[in-house]
Design an enzyme around this catalytic site. Structure first.
Site, PDB file in Angstrom:
ATOM      1  N   HIS A  58       0.829  -1.199   0.000  1.00  0.00           N
ATOM      2  CA  HIS A  58       0.000   0.000   0.000  1.00  0.00           C
ATOM      3  C   HIS A  58       0.866   1.252   0.000  1.00  0.00           C
ATOM      4  O   HIS A  58       1.774   1.400   0.803  1.00  0.00           O
ATOM      5  CB  HIS A  58      -0.909  -0.003   1.231  1.00  0.00           C
ATOM      6  CG  HIS A  58      -1.754   1.210   1.339  1.00  0.00           C
ATOM      7  ND1 HIS A  58      -1.759   2.002   2.452  1.00  0.00           N
ATOM      8  CD2 HIS A  58      -2.598   1.773   0.466  1.00  0.00           C
ATOM      9  CE1 HIS A  58      -2.593   3.008   2.270  1.00  0.00           C
ATOM     10  NE2 HIS A  58      -3.114   2.896   1.068  1.00  0.00           N
ATOM     11  N   ASP A  70       6.565   5.784 -21.334  1.00  0.00           N
ATOM     12  CA  ASP A  70       6.524   5.729 -22.791  1.00  0.00           C
ATOM     13  C   ASP A  70       7.930   5.448 -23.311  1.00  0.00           C
ATOM     14  O   ASP A  70       8.894   5.363 -22.537  1.00  0.00           O
ATOM     15  CB  ASP A  70       5.917   7.007 -23.388  1.00  0.00           C
ATOM     16  CG  ASP A  70       6.686   8.282 -23.065  1.00  0.00           C
ATOM     17  OD1 ASP A  70       7.932   8.231 -22.959  1.00  0.00           O
ATOM     18  OD2 ASP A  70       6.049   9.339 -22.939  1.00  0.00           O
ATOM     19  N   ASP A  91      -4.882   3.494  -4.922  1.00  0.00           N
ATOM     20  CA  ASP A  91      -4.961   3.952  -3.540  1.00  0.00           C
ATOM     21  C   ASP A  91      -6.187   4.828  -3.314  1.00  0.00           C
ATOM     22  O   ASP A  91      -6.379   5.831  -4.013  1.00  0.00           O
ATOM     23  CB  ASP A  91      -3.691   4.727  -3.192  1.00  0.00           C
ATOM     24  CG  ASP A  91      -3.448   4.849  -1.704  1.00  0.00           C
ATOM     25  OD1 ASP A  91      -4.409   4.716  -0.917  1.00  0.00           O
ATOM     26  OD2 ASP A  91      -2.289   5.083  -1.320  1.00  0.00           O
ATOM     27  N   MET A 129       2.490  13.506 -16.502  1.00  0.00           N
ATOM     28  CA  MET A 129       3.403  14.620 -16.690  1.00  0.00           C
ATOM     29  C   MET A 129       2.707  15.724 -17.486  1.00  0.00           C
ATOM     30  O   MET A 129       2.157  15.468 -18.557  1.00  0.00           O
ATOM     31  CB  MET A 129       4.642  14.147 -17.459  1.00  0.00           C
ATOM     32  CG  MET A 129       5.703  15.192 -17.641  1.00  0.00           C
ATOM     33  SD  MET A 129       7.052  14.664 -18.744  1.00  0.00           S
ATOM     34  CE  MET A 129       7.683  13.229 -17.908  1.00  0.00           C
ATOM     35  N   TYR A 185       9.913  13.399 -12.820  1.00  0.00           N
ATOM     36  CA  TYR A 185      11.152  12.620 -12.775  1.00  0.00           C
ATOM     37  C   TYR A 185      11.554  12.300 -11.334  1.00  0.00           C
ATOM     38  O   TYR A 185      11.988  11.188 -11.029  1.00  0.00           O
ATOM     39  CB  TYR A 185      12.291  13.370 -13.469  1.00  0.00           C
ATOM     40  CG  TYR A 185      12.196  13.457 -14.970  1.00  0.00           C
ATOM     41  CD1 TYR A 185      11.362  12.612 -15.710  1.00  0.00           C
ATOM     42  CD2 TYR A 185      12.941  14.388 -15.665  1.00  0.00           C
ATOM     43  CE1 TYR A 185      11.284  12.703 -17.089  1.00  0.00           C
ATOM     44  CE2 TYR A 185      12.882  14.481 -17.054  1.00  0.00           C
ATOM     45  CZ  TYR A 185      12.046  13.632 -17.746  1.00  0.00           C
ATOM     46  OH  TYR A 185      11.969  13.715 -19.109  1.00  0.00           O
ATOM     47  N   TYR A 209       4.026  12.421 -23.896  1.00  0.00           N
ATOM     48  CA  TYR A 209       3.437  12.653 -22.572  1.00  0.00           C
ATOM     49  C   TYR A 209       2.532  11.486 -22.161  1.00  0.00           C
ATOM     50  O   TYR A 209       1.444  11.667 -21.632  1.00  0.00           O
ATOM     51  CB  TYR A 209       2.693  13.991 -22.514  1.00  0.00           C
ATOM     52  CG  TYR A 209       3.641  15.150 -22.637  1.00  0.00           C
ATOM     53  CD1 TYR A 209       4.350  15.608 -21.530  1.00  0.00           C
ATOM     54  CD2 TYR A 209       3.866  15.755 -23.865  1.00  0.00           C
ATOM     55  CE1 TYR A 209       5.255  16.651 -21.645  1.00  0.00           C
ATOM     56  CE2 TYR A 209       4.778  16.804 -23.985  1.00  0.00           C
ATOM     57  CZ  TYR A 209       5.453  17.248 -22.874  1.00  0.00           C
ATOM     58  OH  TYR A 209       6.349  18.277 -22.991  1.00  0.00           O
TER      59      TYR A 209
END
Length: 146
Positions: free
Chosen positions: A22, A30, A66, A76, A116, A134
């Site tokens: 958890h 990508d 979650d 992003m 990042y 993206y």
């Protein structure tokens, strides 16, 4: 072979998904994402020849998002000044909606370098051949409900 397990999920990827607890995060990257350098503190799973949407769909069949955080999916943001269409995000929203009632409301967007930094903290990185721009995402694992 196992019944009910999507064929796209390799034994190595299944092991990683099962090991995660958890709050742990996993990146589905990508083809342009620096997977090896971002995942050097954790695990990099190669899924060459596959795209993010097909992996996302297969993973969410087994992987609870979650519910203790408002936005367990991170994408992003497009870098300011770039003129880039992101139709893949609509595909992601459709897939997420199949498995989580929050749908697109489960998704947040963060700046490239913040993404990042979050990726470096993730449990693992899944490297795909996705060509859409993206198209990287981070998923935060939730708990199974009895």
């Amino acid at each position: 072979m196992l019944k009910g397990i999507p064929e796209i999920l390799s034994p190595d990827l299944l092991k990683v998904l099962a090991e995660m607890g958890h709050g742990d995060k996993i990146v589905i990257s990508d083809g342009n994402f620096p997977s090896a350098s971002m995942g050097k503190n954790g695990v990099v799973i190669r899924c060459d020849g596959h795209g993010v949407p097909e992996l996302l769909d297969a993973i969410l069949k087994l992987f609870p998002l979650d519910t203790f955080v408002e936005k367990p999916v991170t994408l992003m943001k497009v870098v300011p000044g770039q003129e880039v269409a992101t139709p893949i995000w609509d595909t992601y929203n459709e897939i997420i909606s199949r498995y989580d009632e929050r749908g697109k409301d489960a998704v947040q967007f963060i700046e490239r370098f913040d993404f990042y930094e979050e990726a470096k903290k993730s449990y693992a990185v899944i490297a795909t051949s996705e060509r859409a721009l993206y198209a990287c995402m981070i998923l935060q694992k939730g708990v199974l409900k009895s």
